[in-house]
Design an enzyme around this catalytic site. Sequence first.
Site, PDB file in Angstrom:
ATOM      1  N   HIS A   1      17.701  -8.709 -40.367  1.00  0.00           N
ATOM      2  CA  HIS A   1      18.845  -9.406 -41.005  1.00  0.00           C
ATOM      3  C   HIS A   1      18.583  -9.507 -42.505  1.00  0.00           C
ATOM      4  CE1 HIS A   1      22.151 -12.610 -40.830  1.00  0.00           C
ATOM      5  NE2 HIS A   1      21.862 -12.433 -42.108  1.00  0.00           N
TER       6      HIS A   1
ATOM      7  N   HIS B   1      20.320  -9.090 -46.692  1.00  0.00           N
ATOM      8  CA  HIS B   1      21.411  -8.888 -47.654  1.00  0.00           C
ATOM      9  C   HIS B   1      20.883  -8.090 -48.836  1.00  0.00           C
ATOM     10  CE1 HIS B   1      24.098 -11.790 -45.659  1.00  0.00           C
ATOM     11  NE2 HIS B   1      22.961 -12.368 -45.311  1.00  0.00           N
TER      12      HIS B   1
ATOM     13  N   ARG C   1      23.280  -6.590 -51.191  1.00  0.00           N
ATOM     14  CA  ARG C   1      24.318  -6.537 -52.239  1.00  0.00           C
ATOM     15  C   ARG C   1      24.564  -5.085 -52.660  1.00  0.00           C
ATOM     16  NH1 ARG C   1      24.830 -11.493 -50.212  1.00  0.00           N
ATOM     17  NH2 ARG C   1      23.674 -13.109 -51.324  1.00  0.00           N
TER      18      ARG C   1
ATOM     19  N   ASN D   1      28.475  -8.211 -45.879  1.00  0.00           N
ATOM     20  CA  ASN D   1      29.348  -9.177 -46.576  1.00  0.00           C
ATOM     21  C   ASN D   1      29.368  -8.939 -48.087  1.00  0.00           C
ATOM     22  OD1 ASN D   1      26.674 -10.133 -46.792  1.00  0.00           O
ATOM     23  ND2 ASN D   1      27.332 -12.271 -46.973  1.00  0.00           N
TER      24      ASN D   1
ATOM     25  N   LYS E   1      29.180  -7.299 -37.396  1.00  0.00           N
ATOM     26  CA  LYS E   1      28.817  -8.677 -37.729  1.00  0.00           C
ATOM     27  C   LYS E   1      30.046  -9.558 -37.626  1.00  0.00           C
ATOM     28  CE  LYS E   1      26.449 -12.166 -39.318  1.00  0.00           C
ATOM     29  NZ  LYS E   1      25.567 -12.350 -40.437  1.00  0.00           N
TER      30      LYS E   1
ATOM     31  N   HIS F   1      27.067 -14.870 -36.890  1.00  0.00           N
ATOM     32  CA  HIS F   1      26.786 -16.079 -37.674  1.00  0.00           C
ATOM     33  C   HIS F   1      27.378 -17.212 -36.849  1.00  0.00           C
ATOM     34  CE1 HIS F   1      26.107 -18.365 -41.512  1.00  0.00           C
ATOM     35  NE2 HIS F   1      26.819 -19.204 -40.784  1.00  0.00           N
TER      36      HIS F   1
ATOM     37  N   HIS G   1      19.813 -15.961 -37.318  1.00  0.00           N
ATOM     38  CA  HIS G   1      19.197 -17.091 -38.040  1.00  0.00           C
ATOM     39  C   HIS G   1      19.385 -18.438 -37.344  1.00  0.00           C
ATOM     40  CE1 HIS G   1      23.313 -17.241 -39.507  1.00  0.00           C
ATOM     41  NE2 HIS G   1      23.139 -16.288 -40.391  1.00  0.00           N
TER      42      HIS G   1
ATOM     43  N   LEU H   1      22.804 -21.130 -45.472  1.00  0.00           N
ATOM     44  CA  LEU H   1      23.627 -21.428 -44.298  1.00  0.00           C
ATOM     45  C   LEU H   1      23.206 -20.534 -43.154  1.00  0.00           C
ATOM     46  CD1 LEU H   1      27.079 -21.886 -46.046  1.00  0.00           C
ATOM     47  CD2 LEU H   1      25.736 -23.652 -44.874  1.00  0.00           C
TER      48      LEU H   1
ATOM     49  N   ASP I   1      17.012 -12.868 -43.494  1.00  0.00           N
ATOM     50  CA  ASP I   1      18.235 -13.358 -44.147  1.00  0.00           C
ATOM     51  C   ASP I   1      18.029 -13.497 -45.659  1.00  0.00           C
ATOM     52  OD1 ASP I   1      20.888 -14.040 -44.299  1.00  0.00           O
ATOM     53  OD2 ASP I   1      20.620 -16.099 -43.625  1.00  0.00           O
TER      54      ASP I   1
ATOM     55  N   HIS J   1      20.862 -14.501 -55.024  1.00  0.00           N
ATOM     56  CA  HIS J   1      21.924 -15.069 -55.863  1.00  0.00           C
ATOM     57  C   HIS J   1      21.318 -15.311 -57.237  1.00  0.00           C
ATOM     58  CE1 HIS J   1      24.944 -16.046 -52.728  1.00  0.00           C
ATOM     59  NE2 HIS J   1      23.896 -16.191 -51.941  1.00  0.00           N
TER      60      HIS J   1
ATOM     61  N   ALA K   1      25.057 -20.504 -51.280  1.00  0.00           N
ATOM     62  CA  ALA K   1      24.118 -20.543 -50.154  1.00  0.00           C
ATOM     63  C   ALA K   1      23.347 -19.236 -50.085  1.00  0.00           C
ATOM     64  CB  ALA K   1      24.882 -20.760 -48.861  1.00  0.00           C
TER      65      ALA K   1
HETATM   66  O1  DOR Z   1      22.689 -18.680 -46.858  1.00  0.00           O
HETATM   67  C1  DOR Z   1      23.309 -17.673 -46.594  1.00  0.00           C
HETATM   68  N1  DOR Z   1      23.500 -16.689 -47.508  1.00  0.00           N
HETATM   69  N2  DOR Z   1      23.824 -17.546 -45.374  1.00  0.00           N
HETATM   70  C2  DOR Z   1      24.655 -16.533 -45.058  1.00  0.00           C
HETATM   71  O2  DOR Z   1      25.110 -16.508 -43.952  1.00  0.00           O
HETATM   72  C3  DOR Z   1      25.049 -15.529 -46.076  1.00  0.00           C
HETATM   73  C4  DOR Z   1      24.062 -15.435 -47.148  1.00  0.00           C
HETATM   74  C5  DOR Z   1      24.545 -14.680 -48.370  1.00  0.00           C
HETATM   75  O3  DOR Z   1      25.187 -13.647 -48.209  1.00  0.00           O
HETATM   76  O4  DOR Z   1      24.253 -15.112 -49.486  1.00  0.00           O
HETATM   77 ZN    ZN Z   2      22.735 -13.550 -43.625  1.00  0.00          ZN
END
Ligand code: DOR
Ligand code: ZN
Length: 342
Positions: A12, A14, A16, A40, A98, A135, A173, A218, A246, A250, A262
């Site tokens: 899992h 991310h 970007r 996402n 997803k 999720h 998660h 989250l 996860d 950011h 988050a």
């Molecule tokens: O904390 C999180 N950040 N939870 C998620 O489900 C998405 C993720 C994000 O894409 O930043």
């Molecule tokens: Zn995630």
Amino acid sequence: MEITLIKPDDWHLHLRDGAILRDIVPFTTARFARAIVMPNLQPPVTKVSAAVEYRQRILEAVPAGNRFEPLMTLYLTESTPLSEIEAAAASGIIKAFKLYPAGATTNSNAGVKEIKRIYPLLEKMQETGLLLLIHGEVVDSDIDIFDREKIFIDRTLSALVSDFPELKIVFEHITTRDAAEFVRDGSEKLAATLTPQHLMYNRNSLLVGGIKPHYYCLPVLKREAHRAALIETIASGSPKFFLGTDSAPHARHTKENSCGCAGIFSAHAGIELYAEIFEQAGILDKLEGFASCHGPDFYGLPRNQETITLRKEAWKPPSSYPLASETLVPLKAEETIHWQLV
Ligand code: DOR
Ligand code: ZN
């Protein structure tokens, strides 16, 4: 002390896109052989054609000398056509869809509002052998944010599991005893991923002594009894539970903000943090199963051939890493981590 493991995978992640992608991919590819890449983006990756192109951009960001396989996912919406499920199953590069309940988290607005509307899509996924990654949080405004996961099990997941007995589902998660027990006691088609932050921290880390935005993700961190239940879960060695960081980058200013984003970035120490967690729990012998075996076994993929070695030797991540033209604050910035990749 050193330990050698079958090279792990991150189930899992991310990544970007664009310049951010180029900055963060090397953290993952130094440690992991494969990763399940979350869809996402803005706009979300809803089509096979978009995933094919995204996968190519990921591969172009892999440093020379690293071998890495991105395992792609598509973002499920209420208007996803059945033909897209078929195309995904035929693509060879897409392993899963997803499911984001609309509004549950970062870039989830295009997600699902009414689960019954996607039942025909789930039927097709079950038939074609694609996995469903969830999720698992309700978003109803009358539900306390700390109860969102538990209520999701009661209102949605229990029904999904019984309505689609052959569909492989990963409850992503997980953060509560309720989720851990639900998965433990469920069918063998149901599994879960666990993040480093939910195994290491409880909600006090987020809220005591001031609001600490770099601990905000989250699902949100829960009370200590839940964290302890997650540790018991990995200590069981059950093959239904496996590694999914996860890791979610950011930019610093978007987290240190009156409406902070988050997401916790952990890819810079994506396996080292788990080594620390497992060692502290006295279960280092369970790390390889969790990090390198249970995931591929559940997904029906081969385990990796290569190995990695970790040495018990303290180091400190920097206060920040570059993120395109900005910076990000990594988990455990300027704090000691006790394991290093050799
Ligand atoms: O904390 C999180 N950040 N939870 C998620 O489900 C998405 C993720 C994000 O894409 O930043
Ligand atoms: Zn995630």
